[in-house]
Design a protein around this motif. Structure first.
Motif, PDB file in Angstrom:
ATOM      1  N   SER A  62      -0.314  -4.762  17.312  1.00  0.00           N
ATOM      2  CA  SER A  62       0.979  -5.636  16.685  1.00  0.00           C
ATOM      3  C   SER A  62       0.194  -5.098  14.919  1.00  0.00           C
ATOM      4  N   GLN A  63      -0.494  -3.973  14.779  1.00  0.00           N
ATOM      5  CA  GLN A  63      -0.206  -4.186  13.846  1.00  0.00           C
ATOM      6  C   GLN A  63       0.980  -3.628  12.802  1.00  0.00           C
ATOM      7  N   SER A  64       1.543  -4.187  11.470  1.00  0.00           N
ATOM      8  CA  SER A  64       2.732  -2.898  10.874  1.00  0.00           C
ATOM      9  C   SER A  64       1.906  -1.912  10.199  1.00  0.00           C
ATOM     10  N   ASP A  65       2.674  -1.387   9.656  1.00  0.00           N
ATOM     11  CA  ASP A  65       2.621  -0.046   9.248  1.00  0.00           C
ATOM     12  C   ASP A  65       2.180  -0.386   7.673  1.00  0.00           C
ATOM     13  N   LEU A  66       1.961  -1.400   7.061  1.00  0.00           N
ATOM     14  CA  LEU A  66       1.684  -2.523   5.815  1.00  0.00           C
ATOM     15  C   LEU A  66      -0.425  -2.266   5.995  1.00  0.00           C
ATOM     16  N   ASP A  67      -0.783  -2.878   7.656  1.00  0.00           N
ATOM     17  CA  ASP A  67      -1.847  -3.324   7.781  1.00  0.00           C
ATOM     18  C   ASP A  67      -2.231  -2.135   8.041  1.00  0.00           C
ATOM     19  N   ARG A  68      -1.508  -1.506   8.920  1.00  0.00           N
ATOM     20  CA  ARG A  68      -2.511   0.417   9.172  1.00  0.00           C
ATOM     21  C   ARG A  68      -2.943   1.054   7.313  1.00  0.00           C
TER      22      ARG A  68
END
Lengths: 650, 650
Positions: free
Chosen positions: A137-143
């Protein structure tokens, strides 16, 4: 509503009764310049009524004969019914043009001696962002933030909406290989992504250096990776239709709608130049993340839509001197809306960012004890004196004559401009150099200086700026448009590109004399105020849009520049633009320009009672006090120069 | 282009051939809800062709008899020529309404026990800025920065363009007495002025708390000085016309234009509410500098115009979970465009900021060891279990039945909604409470729970959700719209405000059963995954838009809530909104909500094979396994409850 048709263009506009002819012309897309801002003073917006009638509000400087012939001032005439209007041949406004290419920004000088790292404000980083994993459940921005950290970038990442909207697609387009444009981290280690591109795009990063001049705007497209100016384009500031100098523009901008109009006009000019440069160099404007801008305080206020009124009123307080960095979209530039626009800091209402940026190209930006003089002869004349320790600046209302405005056949230094003039003493023949070759369309600053000096030396012009019909030259005759004015034809109609003769009349000459007098007297007063003499000056740095070949000797001969050994002069060209370019490319230049702004003491020239008498004395060729120009005096004596009459009125 | 006229409203739209009837209705300003997002599945957008013809693309769930009568699905019918269309009475969408006033934000709980300082994100400072002095060449911004420093504010001041444009006038309007709204300084001591007002305006600062729900949006206007909720307004999310649940909306948003349409619809709803609140409390929207927003991940993506597609596709990756603070103008809210909007952080694609904000109102936000269960029964059902140390969350596709969507006479808890229902066992009479009194327009969540429980207890409903015509009640009869559906009339046509009977049919009941089954089974699976039993739960915190009076006993009786002692339940109401309010008012709440988001582990329910059998078992009243509901079982036995048939199919 009545319809007004403008000839020879044949363009029409339907406008309400009571509209000014100037507004009707603007609505019809016909450019009538009004240097005085439409106050009915300058007489530049003359037009002739050929059918119908208009209501005259003021007669300006029109002679009874001209009035009989149907001449009116467009700014001071109101539409009362259908009318046909003939406008004089439009000013030879050259098209935007790539006038230089392949120039290195003056990095070493600007950087104050330190090594230039070349890091622009917003940098690009290429990286691989791993694919998402179910259950994490990592967002694109987190990645993306994780990948940026992994590539040695800042620890915390934020993003504006435009970037977030592109993020999902960009991460998936090139299998996670992306390039991000990020601001340098703040002291909390937090940076902002202002753009994301698929793949490795670090090899291409371009920026904009922008000079917002009162008369002319210039833009350079700069390759930030290779530290190389790809191309430069310049054009007249579209605000010229609403006033030639800053005071006329401020007067014009007295309502929010008019302020918005001026903002739109200059943005149109600059964005047109950006568009031309981008098309020429195959750059997508939204790929431009960085811009650096230099302009005088009024120009920056008008460009940003800030009320300029208090610049004009005592105690002359601008809204802002050091404009904070703004977003491209907020400023209204054709670039990445989330990109950053830096502004060269101003010092006061009449010494702006064009001067601090201009000083970056001089030794005044470096620690040293030699006293130097910096002159920027643009629409206003600004003078700075000082050394690496102290700086003092003042402004003179020089007028835009050397930029081609207020001189009928004047134009900026672009294709078709006469840039050098020589009059053969023996034959009286006029020899000219035209930028780009071919038939000329007008005269640029360096050509006007040459022309004044040569006319005077040939005995066709007296020290007060009156042409001498008794000299027997067939080039001297009545000025076009009538009146008691005389004019000197430089290029006859059959040899010019426009089909109209290129000439300089006595009104043009007075404008040029006023400009050179304002600059010279400001220098003199400034030096006097710090107890120095011209001789104490190690270097005179001259900036301005004269053209490529400023003849220093002739500039001294007409009294524009002080009479010092030629080797002490440096001609900088458009130093505001080169300063903006340095700011764009080098972090040290950004620090240096702020330090320069802090160091400058501002001298209010208007409050000095000696200024007016200095100015009046400088209105002659070269000056009422010939002892100040010993070289010229000696030459006059030695060559028994054929100058007519006494050097000044007796 | 053909013209389509909708009756009884009499509104027309001219649309291209091939347009769907749904689009034609939207163009005519007639609201036809399409819970399935226009996929031709749900049958909710039924309409009858009364003149002309349309092309049927799909017949959806229409019976041959209905097709003969001219019924079509608007989403699956194309315009081929002029047509007259009759649409069923519109859903009783209540007007936006001030439903609460004068409430204190739940500060103490949210702040994690620490004292709340009440400092909002952007603060106001009042000061006197000295007049400019000739010769000092200080800009207005310089003088303001100096005054801010003098008043104990941050050391460096920047400003955006909107503020700079106001600066000159504001400083001169009240003789230098101004109030500035400034962001807290960053670690370099630099802050931004986002607004300037003449005089001392520190006594008035209001902010917005916003809950962006899939079905309903709610906004509170909060007095930040007095820490007091001035008023709250709620309305259906305008996106309802384009799908009832997040998956339908994501499917709808498959082109940039449609994504922009959904963004516009929800902004319209929220800005309408802001406008109502501001008008009611005489607040100028541009005076609002702060907003805090909570919404599920899809709603935040749609509101911001972010591509939601990857939320729907494995591995379910949103663009952003923790949305960075954004500007009011960028978000599109009716407030100061330079003001800040904070977002409650999300955890994953199906556990969003509405849940983390909601948890702020519970003891799960505070350090303690008791295990608690948090249920948010909105359009999606989210379940969180944990204590002050650990948190685990999952999402169930509950459906928006209890928010009034997918139930013909359902409505949100606003004026005119039946909020309580009691059926007199002896007489069969139905006693109702209506919010605001008067004739009812529909039923809200708490009323539906009451109704299901009472119908079942009265023997009119079997455990599988089928109405019992054999019970002899004259309230049970064929459902409106035909088919083999039965319906139970709650309020006859003559007593309702709309003039149409308020009833619940078997399709409505199935929607309600699916919702309650999804919530209960998600709780059961979640507890099983951490090895706990319902008995281990110290407190069950229930959030959702049921209304003011959720009957816990009846909620247990229908199997929505677990059969635990009533004192263990807390009904939170709209916890997302109260969480956003706490974030708006208390810096500690902002820290706390971020800490909650970090602590939550996300459980993907779809990958658990046990979920489907748990769900199926929970589709009955109260459950196939009556031993899980010992209280209900005992009551059935003791009261020889007149429930019909076996409790589950044999």
């Amino acid at each position: 509503m009545p319809t007004v048709t403008f000839h020879p263009a044949g363009r029409s506009a339907t406008v309400p009764v009571g509209a000014s002819l100037l507004d009707a012309a603007a609505a019809a897309g016909v450019i009538l310049t009004a240097p005085c801002g439409g106050e009915g003073v300058c007489g530049e917006c003359r037009a002739r009524v050929t059918s119908g009638t208009v209501e005259r509000v003021a007669r300006g400087g029109l002679s009874p004969e001209e009035i009989t012939q149907g001449w009116v001032l467009a700014c001071s005439s109101r539409v009362i019914g259908d009318a046909g209007i003939e406008v004089p041949a439009e000013k030879p406004v050259g098209p935007a043009q790539i006038i230089t290419a392949g120039v290195e920004p003056a990095s070493g000088r600007a950087a104050g001696g330190r090594a230039a790292t070349g890091e622009p404000r917003i940098v690009k980083r290429a990286m691989k962002v791993p694919a998402p994993v179910l259950g994490q459940s990592q967002s694109d921005l987190d990645r993306l933030a994780h990948a940026v950290r992994g590539s040695g970038g800042p620890g915390t990442l934020v993003a504006g909406l435009d970037t977030l909207r592109e993020l999902a697609a960009a991460l998936r387009e090139s299998d996670g290989h992306v390039t991000v444009s990020i601001t340098p981290p703040d002291s909390d280690g937090c940076a902002e992504v202002v753009r994301i591109e698929p793949g490795d795009a670090t090899g291409c990063q371009v920026g904009l250096a922008i000079d917002v001049g009162t008369t002319t705007c210039a833009v350079s497209l700069v390759d930030l990776v290779r530290q190389h100016v790809l191309g430069t384009a310049a054009d007249y500031n579209g605000q010229l239709a609403r006033g030639a100098d800053v005071i006329s523009r401020i007067n014009f901008a007295r309502t929010p709608e008019r302020l918005a109009e001026l903002r739109g006009l200059v943005l149109n000019t600059i964005n047109g130049l950006i568009g031309d440069l981008c098309a020429h160099h195959a750059v997508e404007p939204t790929q431009i993340d960085n811009a650096a801008m230099a302009g005088n305080t009024t120009m920056i206020h008008l460009l940003l839509g800030l009320n300029p009124d208090f610049i004009r009123l005592e105690p002359y307080t601008p809204t802002v001197n050091r404009t904070p960095p703004l977003r491209g979209g907020d400023v209204g530039l054709t670039m990445n809306p989330a990109g950053l626009v830096l502004f060269a800091p101003g010092v006061g209402s009449y010494v702006g960012g064009d001067i601090t940026a201009g000083l970056l190209s001089t030794a005044l930006a470096r620690p040293n004890e030699d006293v130097r003089l910096f002159l920027d002869i643009g629409t206003n004349g600004e003078v700075v004196v000082g050394n690496g320790e102290w700086l003092m600046a003042c402004a003179a209302s020089a007028g835009p004559a050397f930029e081609g405005s207020g001189v009928r056949c004047g134009m900026r230094a672009s294709h078709g401009a006469i840039e050098r003039v020589r009059i053969d003493a023996a034959t009286g023949n006029v020899v000219i150099n035209v930028i780009g070759g071919g038939r000329p369309t007008g005269i640029c600053g360096s050509g006007m200086i040459d022309l004044l000096a040569e006319l005077w030396e040939a005995g066709l012009l007296d020290p007060a700026g009156k042409l001498n019909p008794a000299a027997g030259s067939d080039r001297i005759g009545p000025a076009p448009g009538g009146g008691r004015n005389l004019a000197c034809t430089v290029v006859p109609a059959e040899n010019s590109k426009t089909g109209a003769a290129i000439s300089l009349d006595e009104r043009d000459i007075q404008n040029l004399l006023r400009t050179k007098a304002a600059v010279y007297s400001a220098c003199a007063i400034m030096l006097k105020s710090v107890g120095l003499d011209f001789d104490a000056i190690k270097e005179v740095c001259v900036a301005g849009g004269f053209g490529r070949f400023l003849d220093l000797e002739k500039s001294i001969r007409i009294g524009l520049l002080p009479d010092l050994p030629l080797e002490r002069f440096t001609y900088l060209g458009n130093s505001a633009l080169s300063g903006a370019t340095a700011m764009l490319c080098h972090p040290q230049a950004r620090e240096c320009v702020n330090e320069i702004a802090r160091r400058i003491t501002y001298l209010e020239l208007n409050v000095d009672p000696a200024y007016m008498s200095e100015y009046t004395a400088a209105l002659f060729l070269p000056h009422t006090d010939l002892n100040r120009f010993p070289t010229v005096k000696a030459a006059l004596a030695a060559r028994s120069c054929r100058s007519v009459g006494p050097p000044w009125p007796t």
